[in-house]
Design a protein around this motif. Structure first.
Motif, PDB file in Angstrom:
ATOM      1  N   ALA A  85     -28.629 -23.436  20.907  1.00 59.24           N
ATOM      2  CA  ALA A  85     -27.187 -23.414  20.714  1.00 59.24           C
ATOM      3  C   ALA A  85     -26.560 -23.726  22.064  1.00 59.24           C
ATOM      4  O   ALA A  85     -27.009 -23.213  23.098  1.00 59.24           O
ATOM      5  N   HIS A  86     -25.522 -24.560  22.062  1.00 62.17           N
ATOM      6  CA  HIS A  86     -24.912 -24.985  23.315  1.00 62.17           C
ATOM      7  C   HIS A  86     -23.624 -24.235  23.631  1.00 62.17           C
ATOM      8  O   HIS A  86     -22.929 -24.577  24.583  1.00 62.17           O
ATOM      9  N   SER A  87     -23.340 -23.200  22.838  1.00 58.57           N
ATOM     10  CA  SER A  87     -22.187 -22.331  23.110  1.00 58.57           C
ATOM     11  C   SER A  87     -22.441 -20.984  22.435  1.00 58.57           C
ATOM     12  O   SER A  87     -23.272 -20.872  21.524  1.00 58.57           O
ATOM     13  N   ALA A  88     -21.678 -19.992  22.878  1.00 56.51           N
ATOM     14  CA  ALA A  88     -21.798 -18.667  22.259  1.00 56.51           C
ATOM     15  C   ALA A  88     -21.369 -18.713  20.803  1.00 56.51           C
ATOM     16  O   ALA A  88     -22.010 -18.107  19.937  1.00 56.51           O
ATOM     17  N   ALA A  89     -20.299 -19.456  20.504  1.00 53.20           N
ATOM     18  CA  ALA A  89     -19.829 -19.557  19.120  1.00 53.20           C
ATOM     19  C   ALA A  89     -20.900 -20.177  18.230  1.00 53.20           C
ATOM     20  O   ALA A  89     -21.139 -19.708  17.112  1.00 53.20           O
ATOM     21  N   GLN A  90     -21.545 -21.213  18.725  1.00 50.29           N
ATOM     22  CA  GLN A  90     -22.615 -21.859  17.957  1.00 50.29           C
ATOM     23  C   GLN A  90     -23.769 -20.878  17.737  1.00 50.29           C
ATOM     24  O   GLN A  90     -24.347 -20.811  16.652  1.00 50.29           O
ATOM     25  N   ALA A  91     -24.089 -20.107  18.745  1.00 51.41           N
ATOM     26  CA  ALA A  91     -25.170 -19.122  18.630  1.00 51.41           C
ATOM     27  C   ALA A  91     -24.856 -18.074  17.573  1.00 51.41           C
ATOM     28  O   ALA A  91     -25.729 -17.701  16.784  1.00 51.41           O
ATOM     29  N   LEU A  92     -23.621 -17.600  17.541  1.00 50.69           N
ATOM     30  CA  LEU A  92     -23.241 -16.592  16.555  1.00 50.69           C
ATOM     31  C   LEU A  92     -23.398 -17.131  15.136  1.00 50.69           C
ATOM     32  O   LEU A  92     -23.799 -16.403  14.232  1.00 50.69           O
ATOM     33  N   GLY A  93     -23.118 -18.397  14.947  1.00 53.79           N
ATOM     34  CA  GLY A  93     -23.341 -19.010  13.643  1.00 53.79           C
ATOM     35  C   GLY A  93     -24.811 -19.112  13.302  1.00 53.79           C
ATOM     36  O   GLY A  93     -25.224 -18.891  12.158  1.00 53.79           O
ATOM     37  N   ARG A  94     -25.627 -19.399  14.299  1.00 57.32           N
ATOM     38  CA  ARG A  94     -27.061 -19.587  14.060  1.00 57.32           C
ATOM     39  C   ARG A  94     -27.780 -18.276  13.752  1.00 57.32           C
ATOM     40  O   ARG A  94     -28.741 -18.268  12.995  1.00 57.32           O
ATOM     41  N   ILE A  95     -27.338 -17.168  14.342  1.00 58.20           N
ATOM     42  CA  ILE A  95     -28.074 -15.913  14.116  1.00 58.20           C
ATOM     43  C   ILE A  95     -27.919 -15.417  12.692  1.00 58.20           C
ATOM     44  O   ILE A  95     -28.742 -14.656  12.206  1.00 58.20           O
ATOM     45  N   GLY A  96     -26.861 -15.856  12.026  1.00 58.18           N
ATOM     46  CA  GLY A  96     -26.660 -15.449  10.648  1.00 58.18           C
ATOM     47  C   GLY A  96     -27.321 -16.381   9.649  1.00 58.18           C
ATOM     48  O   GLY A  96     -27.389 -16.080   8.470  1.00 58.18           O
TER      49      GLY A  96
END
Length: 129
Positions: A36-47
């Motif tokens: 993930a290239h941003s925190a927002a993208q990471a939050l989407g990926r963990i779900g």
């Protein structure tokens, strides 16, 4: 069982470095890596990990928009089962304290010691087996 390590960093070359360091493991499908290239993208990926079991998140602290430290409490509330290790260019005591207070399991400094990253991943693979 397919296991996943999520790496969060806004620097595009980080993905190349990780893929090079772990190419044998990735080819052998010991684990998968997502980036993930941003925190927002990471939050989407963990779900949305699909059939894969998320065993570790490695996240940069300094990113544009939401920092890794700002992301950390949200990750901990959504996925308290997944350990998070922060990565920073600044390994001072204050940064370490803040990371641990926000719920990080550890802190790695740049340049990244991939031997240490490998140990962290191996420990999680043993627990997941």
């Amino acid at each position: 069982m397919s296991v996943l390590v999520l790496v969060v960093d806004d620097e595009p070359d980080i993905e190349v470095l990780f893929r090079q360091q772990f190419r044998r493991d990735l080819r052998a499908q010991r684990f998968m890596m997502d980036f993930a290239h941003s925190a927002a993208q990471a939050l989407g990926r963990i779900g949305d990990t699909g059939e894969r079991t998320l065993i570790l998140i490695l996240s940069d602290i300094n990113m544009p928009g939401m920092s890794g430290l700002e992301m950390l409490p949200e990750v901990r509330s959504r996925r308290p089962d997944v350990p998070v290790i922060m990565i920073t260019a600044y390994g001072d005591a204050e940064t370490r304290r803040k990371a641990l207070e926000h719920g990080a399991e550890g802190l790695l400094t740049k340049p990244i010691d991939f031997g240490q990253v490998r140990q962290e991943i191996e420990a999680r693979l043993e627990r997941a087996a």
